[in-house]
Write an enzyme that holds these catalytic residues in place. Structure first.
Site, PDB file in Angstrom:
ATOM      1  N   ASP A  58      -4.531 -18.232   0.161  1.00 47.65           N
ATOM      2  CA  ASP A  58      -5.562 -18.825  -0.708  1.00 47.65           C
ATOM      3  C   ASP A  58      -6.356 -19.878   0.074  1.00 47.65           C
ATOM      4  O   ASP A  58      -7.585 -19.966  -0.029  1.00 47.65           O
ATOM      5  CB  ASP A  58      -4.961 -19.402  -2.006  1.00 47.65           C
ATOM      6  CG  ASP A  58      -3.671 -20.187  -1.815  1.00 47.65           C
ATOM      7  OD1 ASP A  58      -3.151 -20.240  -0.686  1.00 47.65           O
ATOM      8  OD2 ASP A  58      -3.170 -20.764  -2.809  1.00 47.65           O
TER       9      ASP A  58
ATOM     10  N   LYS B 191       1.750 -15.603   1.846  1.00 53.16           N
ATOM     11  CA  LYS B 191       1.915 -16.325   0.583  1.00 53.16           C
ATOM     12  C   LYS B 191       3.408 -16.621   0.437  1.00 53.16           C
ATOM     13  O   LYS B 191       4.039 -16.343  -0.590  1.00 53.16           O
ATOM     14  CB  LYS B 191       1.366 -15.447  -0.555  1.00 53.16           C
ATOM     15  CG  LYS B 191       1.181 -16.156  -1.870  1.00 53.16           C
ATOM     16  CD  LYS B 191       0.104 -17.227  -1.876  1.00 53.16           C
ATOM     17  CE  LYS B 191       0.210 -18.045  -3.146  1.00 53.16           C
ATOM     18  NZ  LYS B 191      -0.551 -19.288  -3.119  1.00 53.16           N
TER      19      LYS B 191
ATOM     20  N   ASP C  87     -13.461  -8.370   3.424  1.00 51.12           N
ATOM     21  CA  ASP C  87     -14.706  -8.265   2.646  1.00 51.12           C
ATOM     22  C   ASP C  87     -15.368  -9.643   2.564  1.00 51.12           C
ATOM     23  O   ASP C  87     -16.590  -9.754   2.635  1.00 51.12           O
ATOM     24  CB  ASP C  87     -14.455  -7.713   1.231  1.00 51.12           C
ATOM     25  CG  ASP C  87     -14.659  -6.191   1.149  1.00 51.12           C
ATOM     26  OD1 ASP C  87     -14.405  -5.504   2.162  1.00 51.12           O
ATOM     27  OD2 ASP C  87     -15.068  -5.690   0.078  1.00 51.12           O
TER      28      ASP C  87
ATOM     29  N   ASP D  89      -7.244  -6.739   3.621  1.00 45.84           N
ATOM     30  CA  ASP D  89      -8.322  -6.015   2.937  1.00 45.84           C
ATOM     31  C   ASP D  89      -9.273  -7.012   2.283  1.00 45.84           C
ATOM     32  O   ASP D  89     -10.494  -6.940   2.439  1.00 45.84           O
ATOM     33  CB  ASP D  89      -7.715  -5.089   1.880  1.00 45.84           C
ATOM     34  CG  ASP D  89      -8.781  -4.354   1.083  1.00 45.84           C
ATOM     35  OD1 ASP D  89      -9.723  -3.835   1.706  1.00 45.84           O
ATOM     36  OD2 ASP D  89      -8.673  -4.309  -0.155  1.00 45.84           O
TER      37      ASP D  89
ATOM     38  N   TYR E 262       0.787  -1.231   0.000  1.00 53.07           N
ATOM     39  CA  TYR E 262       0.000   0.000   0.000  1.00 53.07           C
ATOM     40  C   TYR E 262       0.826   1.292   0.000  1.00 53.07           C
ATOM     41  O   TYR E 262       0.258   2.367  -0.042  1.00 53.07           O
ATOM     42  CB  TYR E 262      -0.925   0.013   1.226  1.00 53.07           C
ATOM     43  CG  TYR E 262      -2.246  -0.677   0.972  1.00 53.07           C
ATOM     44  CD1 TYR E 262      -2.304  -2.058   0.806  1.00 53.07           C
ATOM     45  CD2 TYR E 262      -3.429   0.048   0.889  1.00 53.07           C
ATOM     46  CE1 TYR E 262      -3.510  -2.692   0.566  1.00 53.07           C
ATOM     47  CE2 TYR E 262      -4.639  -0.580   0.649  1.00 53.07           C
ATOM     48  CZ  TYR E 262      -4.680  -1.947   0.488  1.00 53.07           C
ATOM     49  OH  TYR E 262      -5.879  -2.569   0.254  1.00 53.07           O
TER      50      TYR E 262
HETATM   51  C1  IPM Z   1     -10.685  -0.485   3.047  1.00 50.14           C
HETATM   52  C2  IPM Z   1     -10.654   0.055   1.636  1.00 50.14           C
HETATM   53  C3  IPM Z   1      -9.336   0.755   1.356  1.00 50.14           C
HETATM   54  C4  IPM Z   1      -8.219  -0.272   1.520  1.00 50.14           C
HETATM   55  C5  IPM Z   1      -9.253   1.428  -0.021  1.00 50.14           C
HETATM   56  C6  IPM Z   1     -10.348   2.457  -0.191  1.00 50.14           C
HETATM   57  C7  IPM Z   1      -7.927   2.052  -0.298  1.00 50.14           C
HETATM   58  O1  IPM Z   1     -10.910  -0.963   0.716  1.00 50.14           O
HETATM   59  O2  IPM Z   1     -10.542   0.298   4.002  1.00 50.14           O
HETATM   60  O3  IPM Z   1     -10.897  -1.698   3.216  1.00 50.14           O
HETATM   61  O4  IPM Z   1      -7.917  -1.016   0.589  1.00 50.14           O
HETATM   62  O5  IPM Z   1      -7.657  -0.318   2.605  1.00 50.14           O
HETATM   63 MN    MN Z   2     -11.510  -2.835   1.625  1.00 48.27          MN
END
Ligand code: IPM
Ligand code: MN
Ligand code: NAD
Length: 343
Positions: free
Chosen positions: A215, A182, A243, A239, A131
């Site tokens: 993975d 990984k 999700d 990240d 990042y």
């Molecule tokens: C999160 C978001 C951010 C990240 C993006 C917007 C840069 O997806 O906070 O999860 O990848 O950290």
């Molecule tokens: Mn995110």
């Protein structure tokens, strides 16, 4: 309690408004200061995140409460990178704490899973990895273009997030840790993760320390989420898997997070983004933003308030007091009303 508020873009302001109602209800003494940062401000005068504001946050505030950043009118996303990643880097918010907790079993997309089966936390490294923006482009726009994105892993950075995860596990009576990387393919940076993990894990003989390639972690989170208590991983993998974790809880509109510097100001925000597809319609789910208020209270030494918030949110879910993306009929504000009524 001094809270800096950044509503940001899209649904950011809509969900934060509901979180603020909860803050004002539970702690009327709270001191909120709004900061006008986001796409509107950037398009108006070019401001993203000035050093003076960062300095103010460091010296004058306990926490920052943020909505989301990202706006189709700023295709480079430069303001969002400056504000969100800028805060994480410059305030050294090295722990991205993301709980994955199912509150209503009917919301889980997996078969036969109960609330106890989906209940773990992810420690996402938040200040380095892929990042940092280190890299470059060569012969940009030509057919010979080269684009390099470098992954930065420092001994200090890796050790402090792994240590934070073990300390948390120890403090909360957890018996299992899982580190995901990984290292089978990424032999330099992720080898560092493996070695440091072993060193820190040896200091916690009562915690069973496991390792998975990321993975396989993704697969296992779906196959058998009950095997996880605390997961620690790098910035990008954290990240992505959070999700995935969000949907195990029922949806991205339910996932909360803290960006934590144990020695300074910390930032709390929903995991979701600015959702331009539903912005302005009044239908965004405010529960992730509200649960983030709960995390903020625990961080500020008021865990009983987080318990109350979680119980109220759970009760709303069980009563189907929910927004359309979860199959409900309520607006953002009506869900806020429902949580407040239960509190
Ligand atoms: C999160 C978001 C951010 C990240 C993006 C917007 C840069 O997806 O906070 O999860 O990848 O950290
Ligand atoms: Mn995110
Ligand atoms: P997103 O999380 O904004 O949206 C993904 C999907 O989930 C969309 O269909 C959206 O409508 C839905 N969704 C998200 N939050 C919701 C909520 N509270 N209630 C109901 N539905 C919700 O992800 P994206 O579309 O990839 O990103 C949009 C913008 O947000 C991009 O600019 C991205 O960079 C940014 N973003 C910012 C943050 C942050 O500020 N922390 C986090 C993620 C994405």
């Amino acid at each position: 309690m001094k809270v800096a508020v950044v509503e940001g873009d899209g649904i950011g302001g809509e969900v934060i408004e509901q979180g603020i109602r909860i803050l004002e209800h539970l702690t009327p003494e709270i001191n909120l200061t709004h900061f006008d940062l986001g796409a509107d401000r950037y398009l108006r005068d070019g401001t993203t995140l000035p050093d003076q504001i960062l300095e103010k946050w460091r010296s004058d505030f306990d926490v920052i409460y943020l909505g989301a950043l990202g706006d189709p009118r700023v295709p480079t996303n430069v303001h969002a990178k400056d504000i969100l990643l800028g805060s994480r880097f410059k305030l050294d918010l090295y722990i991205n704490l993301r709980p994955i907790r199912l509150l209503d079993p009917r919301r889980c997309p997996l078969k036969n899973k109960d609330c106890d089966d989906v209940n773990f936390v992810v420690f996402r490294e938040n200040t380095e990895g892929l990042y940092t923006g280190i890299g470059g482009q060569f012969k940009r726009g030509t057919k010979d273009e080269v684009a390099i994105e470098q992954e930065m892993n420092t001994r200090k950075g890796v050790e402090r997030i792994i240590r934070a995860a073990f300390e948390y596990a120890d403090r909360h009576g957890h018996s299992k840790m899982c580190m995901a990387d990984k290292s089978n393919a990424m032999r330099h940076g992720h080898d560092l993760w493996r070695r440091v993990y072993k060193i820190v894990a040896d200091e916690y003989p009562n915690i069973e320390s496991n390792h998975l390639y990321v993975d396989v972690l993704a697969m296992e989170m779906v196959r058998c989420p009950e095997r996880f208590e605390v997961i620690v991983t790098n910035n990008l993998f954290g990240d992505i898997v959070t999700d995935l974790g969000a949907i195990l809880q029922g949806g991205i509109g339910l996932a909360s997070s803290g960006n934590i510097n144990p020695n300074g100001v910390s930032l709390f925000e929903p995991v979701h983004g600015s959702a331009p597809d539903i912005a302005g319609k009044g239908i965004a789910n405010p529960l992730a933003a509200i649960l983030s208020v709960g995390m903020m209270y625990t961080h500020l030494g008021r865990p009983e308030l987080e318990k109350q918030i979680t119980a109220a949110v759970r009760a709303c879910l069980l009563a189907d007091q929910i927004t359309p993306e979860l199959g409900g009929k309520l607006t953002t504000k009506q869900v806020g009303d429902a949580v407040l009524a239960r509190l």
